[in-house]
Design a protein around this motif. Sequence first.
Motif, PDB file in Angstrom:
ATOM      1  N   ALA A  11       0.811  -1.238   0.010  1.00  0.00           N
ATOM      2  CA  ALA A  11      -0.023   0.107  -0.057  1.00  0.00           C
ATOM      3  C   ALA A  11       0.765   1.268   0.164  1.00  0.00           C
ATOM      4  CB  ALA A  11      -0.714   0.048   1.189  1.00  0.00           C
ATOM      5  N   GLN A  73      -7.403  -4.233   5.113  1.00  0.00           N
ATOM      6  CA  GLN A  73      -7.575  -4.887   3.826  1.00  0.00           C
ATOM      7  C   GLN A  73      -8.915  -5.444   4.076  1.00  0.00           C
ATOM      8  OE1 GLN A  73      -4.992  -8.196   2.603  1.00  0.00           O
ATOM      9  NE2 GLN A  73      -6.075  -8.207   0.537  1.00  0.00           N
ATOM     10  N   ASP A  76     -10.651  -7.721  -1.481  1.00  0.00           N
ATOM     11  CA  ASP A  76      -9.776  -7.186  -2.466  1.00  0.00           C
ATOM     12  C   ASP A  76      -9.541  -5.763  -2.727  1.00  0.00           C
ATOM     13  OD1 ASP A  76     -12.162  -6.817  -3.507  1.00  0.00           O
ATOM     14  OD2 ASP A  76     -12.035  -7.664  -5.451  1.00  0.00           O
ATOM     15  N   ASN A  77      -9.832  -5.279  -1.316  1.00  0.00           N
ATOM     16  CA  ASN A  77      -9.550  -3.659  -1.515  1.00  0.00           C
ATOM     17  C   ASN A  77      -8.749  -3.389  -0.254  1.00  0.00           C
ATOM     18  OD1 ASN A  77     -11.899  -2.739  -2.979  1.00  0.00           O
ATOM     19  ND2 ASN A  77     -12.980  -4.069  -1.525  1.00  0.00           N
ATOM     20  N   TRP A 106      -8.018   1.317  -2.604  1.00  0.00           N
ATOM     21  CA  TRP A 106      -7.537   0.668  -3.792  1.00  0.00           C
ATOM     22  C   TRP A 106      -8.258  -0.797  -3.824  1.00  0.00           C
ATOM     23  CZ3 TRP A 106      -3.318   2.859  -6.900  1.00  0.00           C
ATOM     24  CH2 TRP A 106      -2.841   3.846  -6.039  1.00  0.00           C
ATOM     25  N   LYS A 107      -8.502  -1.251  -5.206  1.00  0.00           N
ATOM     26  CA  LYS A 107      -9.201  -2.243  -5.466  1.00  0.00           C
ATOM     27  C   LYS A 107      -8.282  -3.181  -6.392  1.00  0.00           C
ATOM     28  CE  LYS A 107     -13.744  -4.047  -6.967  1.00  0.00           C
ATOM     29  NZ  LYS A 107     -13.954  -4.767  -5.478  1.00  0.00           N
ATOM     30  N   LYS A 108      -8.199  -4.269  -6.080  1.00  0.00           N
ATOM     31  CA  LYS A 108      -7.293  -5.330  -7.052  1.00  0.00           C
ATOM     32  C   LYS A 108      -8.369  -5.746  -8.081  1.00  0.00           C
ATOM     33  CE  LYS A 108      -3.611  -7.603  -6.227  1.00  0.00           C
ATOM     34  NZ  LYS A 108      -2.770  -8.399  -5.475  1.00  0.00           N
ATOM     35  N   TRP A 113      -3.716  -3.391  -8.537  1.00  0.00           N
ATOM     36  CA  TRP A 113      -4.274  -2.431  -7.910  1.00  0.00           C
ATOM     37  C   TRP A 113      -4.853  -1.077  -8.474  1.00  0.00           C
ATOM     38  CZ3 TRP A 113      -6.013  -4.176  -3.308  1.00  0.00           C
ATOM     39  CH2 TRP A 113      -5.484  -5.257  -2.775  1.00  0.00           C
ATOM     40  N   CYS A 115      -6.757   2.845  -7.797  1.00  0.00           N
ATOM     41  CA  CYS A 115      -7.256   3.656  -6.933  1.00  0.00           C
ATOM     42  C   CYS A 115      -8.858   3.830  -7.138  1.00  0.00           C
ATOM     43  CB  CYS A 115      -6.593   4.728  -6.841  1.00  0.00           C
ATOM     44  SG  CYS A 115      -7.088   6.081  -5.834  1.00  0.00           S
TER      45      CYS A 115
END
Length: 124
Positions: A11, A73, A76-77, A106-108, A113, A115
């Motif tokens: 991150a 986390q 997936d964020n 952030w999202k995978k 990743w 934003c």
Amino acid sequence: MNNQKSIEKEAEDLERLSVKLIQDKNWEALEKMLSPSCQFISSQGSCDKESAMCLMKEMHLGPVQFKDFKVTQAQDNLIVSFWIAALEYRDGKELSPEYSPRLSVWKKIDSQWQCIAYADLIAN
């Protein structure tokens, strides 16, 4: 615990990279880090990705210092809060170089990743 440390490093690296891309004016690479649906908010109000890119292109970001990263986390964020001190300009006016808080999400997406939300909490 090691997993948390690696998430925290990942991150922090994302935040440092996005700032470096702004400093380097590498807009193409920065745009790839932002989700098409990304939303930004600052003391000026909220805006979409396109408007935020325009603002970032105008800010002429100077040297930056970071502190106090906190990362959580959720599936997936990644939710990242931190403090940043930077020499930056908005509307031709120099903003305070003191530390101010930021928050990003952030999202995978497809193993990368992106934003999806960013709050710039600098005072005018």
